[in-house]
Design an enzyme around this catalytic site. Structure first.
Site, mmCIF file in Angstrom:
data_model
loop_
_atom_site.group_PDB
_atom_site.id
_atom_site.type_symbol
_atom_site.label_atom_id
_atom_site.label_comp_id
_atom_site.label_asym_id
_atom_site.label_seq_id
_atom_site.Cartn_x
_atom_site.Cartn_y
_atom_site.Cartn_z
ATOM 1 C CG HIS A 1 -4.377 -1.728 3.547
ATOM 2 N ND1 HIS A 1 -3.618 -0.614 3.842
ATOM 3 C CD2 HIS A 1 -4.633 -2.317 4.726
ATOM 4 C CE1 HIS A 1 -3.399 -0.562 5.140
ATOM 5 N NE2 HIS A 1 -4.015 -1.583 5.698
ATOM 6 C CB ILE B 1 3.133 -1.534 23.738
ATOM 7 C CG1 ILE B 1 3.906 -0.301 24.205
ATOM 8 C CG2 ILE B 1 1.650 -1.212 23.718
ATOM 9 C CD1 ILE B 1 5.340 -0.305 23.856
ATOM 10 N N GLY C 1 4.151 -1.524 17.556
ATOM 11 C CA GLY C 1 3.619 -2.451 16.553
ATOM 12 C C GLY C 1 4.454 -2.378 15.298
ATOM 13 N NE ARG D 1 1.238 0.567 5.321
ATOM 14 C CZ ARG D 1 1.961 0.043 6.303
ATOM 15 N NH1 ARG D 1 1.509 0.065 7.543
ATOM 16 N NH2 ARG D 1 3.133 -0.515 6.067
ATOM 17 C CD GLU E 1 -6.264 -3.330 13.236
ATOM 18 O OE1 GLU E 1 -5.187 -3.395 13.857
ATOM 19 O OE2 GLU E 1 -6.335 -3.142 12.010
ATOM 20 C CD GLU F 1 -0.805 1.364 9.492
ATOM 21 O OE1 GLU F 1 -1.792 1.618 10.244
ATOM 22 O OE2 GLU F 1 -0.778 0.430 8.689
ATOM 23 C CG ASP G 1 4.317 -6.469 16.210
ATOM 24 O OD1 ASP G 1 4.124 -5.658 15.291
ATOM 25 O OD2 ASP G 1 3.473 -7.319 16.561
ATOM 26 C CG ASP H 1 -1.863 1.149 1.283
ATOM 27 O OD1 ASP H 1 -1.620 2.151 0.570
ATOM 28 O OD2 ASP H 1 -2.842 1.063 2.028
#
Ligand code: SAH
Length: 534
Positions: free
Chosen positions: A482, A316, A266, A242, A341, A332, A288, A239
């Site tokens: 996306h 985290i 992340g 992005r 999310e 992101e 992550d 993408d």
């Protein structure tokens, strides 16, 4: 009380005191001795013992039977007497002989003073009855034996109980093992399902299909495992809107990064961390929880950035960073309709815990926008379709279809209003509770037609302190990302006039049953429509 002394009894160094030097002949003697001892013991065990009662003529078959008889028939508990008068071997022998010789009545024995005891004289050491089995019994053993037989948790009973407990424990361990195996199996299936979703779903960011509902059982596990597969990262990396926006922001604003400590919440494949390192960051900490971080470790090494980028696997919220504060947080975190999310929650957590005073979170600004859609064809494909399916009426399916927001690319020519921003989020200031909100909106209609849906999307800004500001939009009028757009279909379209203002209210809240998904409610006059985004 006749004590047998084992001729092999050893002293402390393990050598028998009287043991002759080992030789064939001596061995024989030794073996003979042992056999003899065994025989004696066998004999002793097999010989029936008869004991005359202390208070009557009754003959009993064993010492314990005699004790029981004395207690039951004569109300004299010998063990109690031993204990009460603290009798040693001699005291016990004297007491037995005293009772036998004086034929004392029971009342003489109860209520005796502690001292002097009536059997203290040496004459009571002499046995009254020949081979009196009571005299050959150790009073200490008698006391122990009685306490063992009196205590249900000891002795033979306790052995049984112990065995039962062991069996029960074994049974529990077995069923736990089975449960664990089942859980591992479920987990494996869940992982496969998540990977299948990622591979098969047309739009594969987690949560786009109804099947995701199946993952709710252990939603976080499934969430992170969906990010463990390469394909989702491939889609994100490909993408360009992005990824290039993040890259451009970092490369075009090196002054923001030079000598700074950066936290990447992340990190996935580590792409943003590597951009930050190349932009001049002194140190990047990349976190992550998903398995993808193991690939990121290889990727970072392959690009010789291991001195700058420290990768940590974990949520985290669960891990401890190797530094107290960071200057910049990059992430992101955006989901469908921006907030799906709920990963922004994790970024805010990191901000509040680790961001140094004067530090910044990027991207820093986000808008959520709405516009009206008039796309009768799409509406028919999704809604009217159910009225006649191969000649059958399946209209009841609409009830399931309509309340699920769709992730789809909206054709720009189907937009029938100007867009309007319903919420702006400043990632450096917003607090968790503000991520659920209600907002009145007004859509300026540009085309006279039927309004069939409302579309939602978001724009992202890298703004704070940047000499070269960067932004990108996920709206229908620019290059598709996306995230596509989020479409809220109206079951019953309504007609609108160009120039009209379509007023409404939107309420966005987390789904309590699945906090990573959203519930979005629209209110148009007295029509209230609630959609889930899952
Ligand atoms: N930064 C990467 C990946 C973004 S996708 C890129 O831009 O390509 C979001 C990533 O965040 C996923 O890999 C997911 O596993 C991770 N993530 C989400 N919530 C997290 C949390 N609370 N703690 C750690 N990692 C998290």
């Amino acid at each position: 009380m006749a004590e047998y002394t084992d001729p092999r009894e050893c002293d402390g160094d393990g050598v028998a005191d009287d043991m002759p030097e080992l030789s064939d002949g001596d061995d024989e003697d030794f073996d003979n001795d042992e056999e003899q001892w065994m025989e004696e013991e066998d004999e002793e065990e097999s010989q029936p013992v008869t004991v005359t009662c202390l208070f009557c003529d009754r003959l009993l078959s064993s010492v314990p039977a005699t004790l029981q008889h004395c207690t039951a028939e004569h109300q004299v508990n010998l063990v109690d007497l031993i204990r009460k008068h603290n009798l040693d071997d001699y005291g016990y022998i004297k007491m037995i002989n005293y009772i036998r010789s004086t034929k004392c009545v029971v009342s003489c024995l109860t209520g005796l003073p502690d001292a002097p005891l009536p059997w203290e004289g040496e004459e009571f050491l002499r046995p009254v009855v020949q081979d009196d089995a009571l005299l050959q019994t150790d009073p200490e053993e008698l006391c122990e034996g009685s306490s063992l037989s009196m205590c249900p948790s000891s002795g033979a009973e306790s052995h049984d109980a112990l065995q039962q407990r062991t069996q029960a424990a074994e049974e529990r361990a077995r069923s736990s093992e089975e449960a664990l195996a089942r859980a591992m199996d479920d987990l494996h299936k869940l992982k496969l399902l998540a990977q299948g979703l990622v591979l098969n779903a047309e739009t594969s960011r987690p949560g786009n299909t109804g099947a995701v509902a199946e993952l709710r059982e252990d939603e976080d596990e499934a969430y992170f495992s969906s990010y463990g597969h390469y394909s989702i990262h491939e889609e994100m990396l490909k993408d360009k809107v992005r990824t290039e926006s993040y890259r451009d922001f970092m490369y075009r604003n090196p002054e923001v990064f030079i000598d700074k400590v950066v936290l990447d919440v992340g990190c996935g494949t580590g792409i943003l961390s590597m951009f930050a390192a190349r932009a001049g960051a002194k140190k990047v900490i990349a976190v992550d929880q998903s398995q993808i971080i193991y690939q990121a470790m290889d990727i970072v090494r392959s690009n010789q950035l291991e001195d700058k980028i420290t990768l940590i696997k974990g949520r985290i919220e669960d891990i401890k960073l190797p530094v107290e504060k960071v200057d910049i947080i990059i992430s992101e975190w955006m989901g469908y309709f921006l907030l799906f999310e709920s990963m922004l929650d994790s970024v805010l957590y990191a901000r509040d815990l680790y961001l140094a005073d004067g530090g910044s979170v990027y991207p820093d600004l986000c808008n959520i926008s709405l516009a009206a859609v008039g796309d009768t064809q799409k509406h028919q494909d999704h809604i009217a379709f159910w009225d006649d399916v191969y000649g059958f009426n399946m209209a009841c399916m609409k009830k399931a279809v309509v309340p699920e927001a769709m992730v789809e690319a909206v054709k720009p020519e189907t937009l029938i209003s100007e867009p309007t921003v319903i919420q702006t989020i400043d990632c450096n200031r917003v607090c968790l509770s503000e991520l659920e909100f209600a907002s009145d909106f007004c859509l300026k209609i540009t085309t006279t037609t039927d309004c069939t849906a409302i579309v939602g999307y978001f724009d992202i800004f890298f703004d704070k302190g940047c000499s070269n500001k960067v932004m990108f939009s996920t709206g229908p009028q620019v290059t598709k990302t996306h995230w596509k757009q989020t479409v809220f279909l109206l079951e019953r379209p309504f007609s609108v006039q160009a120039g009209e203002e379509l007023r409404g209210k939107i309420i966005v809240r987390k789904n309590k049953k699945d906090p990573r998904s959203l519930l979005v409610t629209f209110v148009f006059g007295d029509r209230k429509l609630t959609y889930s985004l899952q």
